[in-house]
Design a protein around this motif. Sequence first.
Motif, PDB file in Angstrom:
ATOM      1  N   ASP A 164       1.200  -1.249  -0.079  1.00 32.87           N
ATOM      2  CA  ASP A 164       0.076   0.065  -0.046  1.00 32.87           C
ATOM      3  C   ASP A 164       1.020   1.209  -0.010  1.00 32.87           C
ATOM      4  O   ASP A 164       1.960   1.168  -0.189  1.00 32.87           O
ATOM      5  CB  ASP A 164      -0.819   0.008   1.176  1.00 32.87           C
ATOM      6  N   HIS A 170      -0.693  -5.940   1.782  1.00 29.77           N
ATOM      7  CA  HIS A 170      -2.134  -5.660   1.766  1.00 29.77           C
ATOM      8  C   HIS A 170      -2.597  -6.652   0.659  1.00 29.77           C
ATOM      9  O   HIS A 170      -2.035  -7.229  -0.295  1.00 29.77           O
ATOM     10  CB  HIS A 170      -2.696  -4.234   1.505  1.00 29.77           C
ATOM     11  N   ASP A 185     -11.373  -3.166  -2.780  1.00 26.03           N
ATOM     12  CA  ASP A 185     -10.522  -3.013  -1.788  1.00 26.03           C
ATOM     13  C   ASP A 185     -11.284  -2.743  -0.540  1.00 26.03           C
ATOM     14  O   ASP A 185     -12.261  -2.140  -0.651  1.00 26.03           O
ATOM     15  CB  ASP A 185      -9.815  -1.742  -2.031  1.00 26.03           C
ATOM     16  N   TYR A 199      -1.127   1.524  -5.197  1.00 24.91           N
ATOM     17  CA  TYR A 199      -0.539   0.333  -4.733  1.00 24.91           C
ATOM     18  C   TYR A 199       0.663  -0.157  -5.421  1.00 24.91           C
ATOM     19  O   TYR A 199       0.623   0.192  -6.807  1.00 24.91           O
ATOM     20  CB  TYR A 199      -1.472  -0.608  -4.550  1.00 24.91           C
TER      21      TYR A 199
END
Length: 229
Positions: A164, A170, A185, A199
């Motif tokens: 992230d 993540h 997300d 990202y």
Amino acid sequence: MSKCGWPRPHPGSHDMVATVITKVLSLKSMTVLIAVMAASTIDTLPALAGPERLAHVLASKVTRPPAGWVEFCVRQPGECASTTTAPRDLALSPEAWKDLVRVNKWVNETIKPLTDLEHWGVVERWSYPDDGYGDCEDYVLLKRRMLIQSGWPREALLVTVVRDKKQEGHAVLTVTTDRGDYVLDNQTEDILLWSKTGYRFVKRQWQSNPNVWVSLDDLRPAVATAASR
């Protein structure tokens, strides 16, 4: 929303995971290269864009699956069928877009964030948040299951590992469509084209087999970066 850290493996864990993987997976070396052009909007169906936009993440080579996915498959082998099928990109109709928005919003609002350590007493455990609690990969698994149960092709719903904006690990759900790779997300209701998330994309499931994972070449055109300023 919850944050998901990807813990450093303990000494010897790579060997243990590799042993489990050989029992669950059959990996084949291959190169996957997908490039179709598109752009994204949030409230309405995204419109096609010019060639300056890279719509799909480029996958390069087979890599090691996350240990959490391997352990999930050991616990729930019925959820990890390894039959090889043809890759499929979803035709992103207005109805399909509404489904994505609905599922993403419902899961994000319904599931309460809770770390695996608080939830299960272990650092990392991938599972369906059927009790109403979970962390990022659990959100992903539920969204994937709901869409598959609604008739969406599994080949277009890919669990994805990213870094992230704080460079923390993540997990998100990538949906491959004829208009680009879109990201569901747990940290936002907005469904964005992958290149608009901020990202760094690390690896994800291969479209033809969910137990084969491929590393991602996160290469974004300079013109797209400049245009976003």
